[in-house]
Scaffold this motif. Structure first.
Motif, short mmCIF file in Angstrom:
data_model
loop_
_atom_site.label_atom_id
_atom_site.label_comp_id
_atom_site.label_asym_id
_atom_site.label_seq_id
_atom_site.Cartn_x
_atom_site.Cartn_y
_atom_site.Cartn_z
N THR A 304 41.46 27.42 29.57
CA THR A 304 40.32 28.33 29.67
C THR A 304 40.30 29.26 28.47
O THR A 304 41.31 29.86 28.13
CB THR A 304 40.45 29.18 30.95
OG1 THR A 304 40.49 28.29 32.07
CG2 THR A 304 39.28 30.13 31.11
N LEU A 305 39.14 29.37 27.83
CA LEU A 305 39.00 30.34 26.74
C LEU A 305 38.78 31.72 27.34
O LEU A 305 38.07 31.86 28.34
CB LEU A 305 37.84 29.95 25.82
CG LEU A 305 37.85 28.51 25.30
CD1 LEU A 305 36.74 28.33 24.27
CD2 LEU A 305 39.20 28.14 24.70
N THR A 306 39.37 32.73 26.74
CA THR A 306 39.27 34.07 27.32
C THR A 306 39.19 35.10 26.20
O THR A 306 39.43 34.78 25.04
CB THR A 306 40.48 34.34 28.25
OG1 THR A 306 40.38 35.63 28.81
CG2 THR A 306 41.79 34.22 27.50
N SER B 262 42.06 40.34 32.46
CA SER B 262 41.30 39.10 32.53
C SER B 262 41.54 38.44 33.88
O SER B 262 42.69 38.39 34.32
CB SER B 262 41.75 38.16 31.40
OG SER B 262 41.20 36.88 31.55
N PRO B 263 40.51 37.96 34.60
CA PRO B 263 39.11 37.96 34.22
C PRO B 263 38.49 39.36 34.29
O PRO B 263 39.09 40.28 34.84
CB PRO B 263 38.47 37.04 35.26
CG PRO B 263 39.34 37.18 36.46
CD PRO B 263 40.73 37.38 35.94
N ALA B 264 37.30 39.48 33.72
CA ALA B 264 36.56 40.73 33.80
C ALA B 264 35.76 40.76 35.10
O ALA B 264 35.44 39.71 35.66
CB ALA B 264 35.62 40.85 32.60
N GLY B 265 35.48 41.95 35.58
CA GLY B 265 34.67 42.10 36.78
C GLY B 265 33.31 41.43 36.59
O GLY B 265 32.71 41.54 35.53
N GLY B 266 32.87 40.70 37.61
CA GLY B 266 31.57 40.05 37.54
C GLY B 266 31.62 38.64 36.98
O GLY B 266 30.60 37.94 37.00
N LEU B 269 33.85 32.18 37.91
CA LEU B 269 34.95 31.30 37.53
C LEU B 269 34.72 29.90 38.08
O LEU B 269 34.07 29.73 39.12
CB LEU B 269 36.27 31.83 38.09
CG LEU B 269 36.63 33.29 37.75
CD1 LEU B 269 37.87 33.73 38.53
CD2 LEU B 269 36.86 33.44 36.25
N ALA B 270 35.29 28.92 37.38
CA ALA B 270 35.27 27.56 37.91
C ALA B 270 36.23 27.49 39.10
O ALA B 270 37.18 28.26 39.19
CB ALA B 270 35.69 26.57 36.83
N ASN B 271 35.98 26.57 39.98
CA ASN B 271 36.80 26.44 41.18
C ASN B 271 38.06 25.63 40.88
O ASN B 271 38.15 24.45 41.21
CB ASN B 271 35.97 25.79 42.28
CG ASN B 271 36.68 25.86 43.63
OD1 ASN B 271 37.84 26.25 43.70
ND2 ASN B 271 35.97 25.50 44.68
N LYS B 272 39.00 26.27 40.21
CA LYS B 272 40.27 25.63 39.86
C LYS B 272 41.27 26.72 39.55
O LYS B 272 40.89 27.89 39.42
CB LYS B 272 40.07 24.71 38.66
CG LYS B 272 39.58 25.41 37.41
CD LYS B 272 39.49 24.46 36.23
CE LYS B 272 39.19 25.24 34.96
NZ LYS B 272 39.12 24.39 33.77
N PRO B 273 42.55 26.37 39.43
CA PRO B 273 43.54 27.41 39.17
C PRO B 273 43.19 28.19 37.91
O PRO B 273 42.75 27.62 36.91
CB PRO B 273 44.85 26.63 38.99
CG PRO B 273 44.64 25.37 39.76
CD PRO B 273 43.18 25.05 39.59
N THR B 274 43.37 29.49 37.97
CA THR B 274 43.00 30.33 36.83
C THR B 274 44.07 31.37 36.57
O THR B 274 44.75 31.82 37.49
CB THR B 274 41.63 31.00 37.10
OG1 THR B 274 41.22 31.70 35.94
CG2 THR B 274 41.70 31.96 38.27
N CYS B 275 44.25 31.71 35.30
CA CYS B 275 45.22 32.75 34.94
C CYS B 275 44.58 34.11 35.08
O CYS B 275 43.47 34.34 34.61
CB CYS B 275 45.65 32.59 33.49
SG CYS B 275 46.86 31.32 33.24
N VAL B 276 45.31 34.99 35.71
CA VAL B 276 44.90 36.38 35.77
C VAL B 276 45.96 37.15 34.97
O VAL B 276 47.15 36.88 35.11
CB VAL B 276 44.87 36.87 37.23
CG1 VAL B 276 44.44 38.33 37.30
CG2 VAL B 276 43.93 35.99 38.05
N ALA B 277 45.51 38.04 34.10
CA ALA B 277 46.47 38.72 33.23
C ALA B 277 46.15 40.20 33.14
O ALA B 277 45.01 40.61 33.35
CB ALA B 277 46.45 38.11 31.83
N GLY B 278 47.16 40.99 32.83
CA GLY B 278 46.94 42.42 32.72
C GLY B 278 48.15 43.16 32.21
O GLY B 278 49.06 42.58 31.63
N MET B 279 48.13 44.47 32.45
CA MET B 279 49.16 45.38 31.96
C MET B 279 49.64 46.24 33.13
O MET B 279 48.88 46.47 34.08
CB MET B 279 48.57 46.31 30.90
CG MET B 279 48.07 45.60 29.66
SD MET B 279 49.48 44.93 28.73
CE MET B 279 48.65 44.52 27.19
#
Lengths: 368, 368
Positions: A304-306, B262-266, B269-279
């Motif tokens: 996924t591009l981010t 990431s992701p940003a609010g709003g 997303l595609a219906n598949k596993p996704t990375c969520v990242a932050g601090m």
């Protein structure tokens, strides 16, 4: 197929202690002092914008001394109004701002087998900054390009003898007319909203977006419109690569490339879904997609591009990987740009050690 | 339970075009000009190190004019050798370097409901830089602390009238003796290996690692060892919060907090596993773990810490999330530090709008 290059295959020990303190490495990784050469620390390759002091440096001569009271940029050759600009002549032109990734043509040279001479860069000779300055086009149009012009030659204020015992020369590079006149080609005086640091070319640096860094002439002192194809040490002797017909050609745009910034090679991962993240870039177009492989390149899936997507800046990507079992894995990524240029599995080895853009595996162990 | 705060629940349209060009927003988001106040753009909150020009600014008065030929740092009060240091007296002391996250005590104030007066920061009044300078302890020990000392009072060269029609004052803050004498408390003259920018306190800034930014006095001009507990506008009138016993107390260390970059609010997303990242960060200790929730805080799972782990710098984290089905989701994260301080689900609302560290949901839609 991308071979595993680590020596730890099959050795699953303990899940890494994520809370351990790693040594601080927030300084440029020095490769040489004179000329100044250094790369961005590997742990900072996940930063979309590189702070100026950590932006890679590949200088060719000792840093020149700049005396602003007498400093001038000469514009001459096939122009109707040759002249000398001072710094404020450049600053009064319309200002353009663009986030641009620069990569040294020798980045990742240390990955080559057999090795080649030259600076043994790891993956850190690539960085991104917000550049701002005048459009080169505006300077050229003010000077008035004359018929017969074929290229524009750029000279830096730095000089020396690149070959011991050889002739003294300044840093000289040319661009074809259409690149010089492209509205995105900058004569930059700002980097990340700061005055250009001296090691990055203060007061003015040509910034050719999309091209390897050697085109972006630092300490820009002369612009000459010429009616021939320039040949010179840094253009037709160095920074050249043999094409499929055996002809040596100057290097231009950055080839499609990507890297995995996390996990790091050698990491021991827990046996559960894990995020893999990295960067991708191409000098020819924006990145269209990044693929990920956990089996050394036998099978690929879409990442996924981010983050921000800008024409000339690298693209962050990430990917969820669910290890099927414990064991040793060879992770890899490859990028494709919007023109369809696919990052190759293997770098085309070349004697200069340039354009090292083959898929670079990251070996990890998944704990039981 | 963290309520969804967006207005798009259930609206699944199309999967976001990941290749669209977003507007460039690589400048400080200005909140005020005089005094200068600005926050780091939201898209840069994934950068572990913040470039200096994008480091958040929360000044209290107009930027002072600094004349280096006459500039001095006074050290007096309960010391045996009061005196005036020039810049080089400070630079000759041993130099310490540390990567330190600073957060404004009013960061995320705009999330408060009901709103409170003050600068309506979103999430960008937090940034990280590599700071370097002398240890405050070394300056104090050279001056010789006398018996009876209880606090150290710091004065900035900036001054003005914070309350219209009220008295003129300079920026004054104190620290308890043990914090002032802590070897990690810096009198910094470098930020990301550059001279301190004027808006960040040139030539010297006190940097109190772990504390909210108001403690790190800019344009440091005076250090006074005192035998009482200082009371002043910026210490006991502003930057105070009511404790559980109804007593107003000065704010000190940064409370445990985390954000999703990431992701940003709003996002759709595609219906598949996704990375969520932050601090994640805490002023009291390093981050021990970050938890992630995709159901508004009903259930939590462990995220993975990644990137550098330093005592005073924020910690990157990421997490793989596999949506169980299409629909609307309220994502959330919460951090715990090594002392066991857990980020609260809900910010304790307070009239000053400080320490807004409650879990901050990010609402996303998973496409069918």
């Amino acid at each position: 197929m991308v071979p595993c290059t680590c020596s730890e295959a099959g050795v699953a020990t303990a899940v890494k202690d994520q809370t351990q303190t790693r040594p601080s490495e927030q300084t440029l990784v020095e490769i040489d002092k004179v000329p100044l050469i250094g790369e961005t620390p590997q742990s900072l390759l996940q930063n979309w914008l590189t702070p100026n002091p950590l932006f890679y440096v590949r200088n060719h001569f000792d840093t020149p001394e700049i005396e602003m009271s007498s400093w001038r940029l000469s514009v001459d050759g096939f122009v109707s109004e040759p002249g000398q600009l001072n710094f404020y002549d450049v600053k009064r032109l319309p200002k353009y701002t663009s986030t641009i990734t620069l990569e040294c043509a020798g980045n990742n040279r240390s990955d080559l087998e057999p090795p080649t001479p030259g600076n043994q860069f790891q993956a850190g000779a690539v960085s991104t900054a917000v550049w701002a300055g005048a459009a080169l086009k505006d300077i050229l149009e003010e000077a008035g390009i004359e018929p017969g012009a074929r290229q524009v030659l750029f000279e830096g204020a730095d000089s020396g003898t690149p070959v011991p015992g050889g002739p003294e020369m300044s840093y000289l590079r040319s661009l074809p007319m259409e690149v010089a006149m492209h509205p995105d080609t900058l004569v930059a005086y700002e980097m990340n909203q700061e005055e250009l640091p001296i090691e990055h070319g203060y007061p003015l640096r040509l910034v050719v977006p999309g091209w390897y860094g050697m085109a972006s002439v630092k300490w820009l002192s002369g612009i000459k419109v010429i009616d021939y194809e320039f040949e010179g040490f840094f253009q037709t002797d160095r920074y050249v690569i043999e094409n499929d017909d055996g002809v040596w050609e100057p290097i231009k745009e950055m080839s499609t490339k990507s890297l995995i910034s996390s996990p790091a090679g050698g990491e021991v991962l827990a046996n559960k879904p894990t995020c893999v993240a990295g960067m991708a870039w191409s000098g020819n177009a924006q990145i269209k997609n990044v693929e990920f492989s956990s089996d050394g390149g036998q099978t690929w899936e879409q990442a996924t591009l981010t983050g921000p997507s800008e024409r000339y800046a690298w693209q962050q990507w990430h990917m969820t990987w669910t290890p099927p079992a414990s064991g040793h894995y060879t992770l890899a990524c490859r990028a494709t740009d919007r023109l369809g240029n696919v990052q190759p599995i293997k770098t085309r080895w070349n004697a200069g050690g340039y354009v090292v853009n083959g898929v670079r595996p990251v070996c990890v162990t998944v704990a039981a």
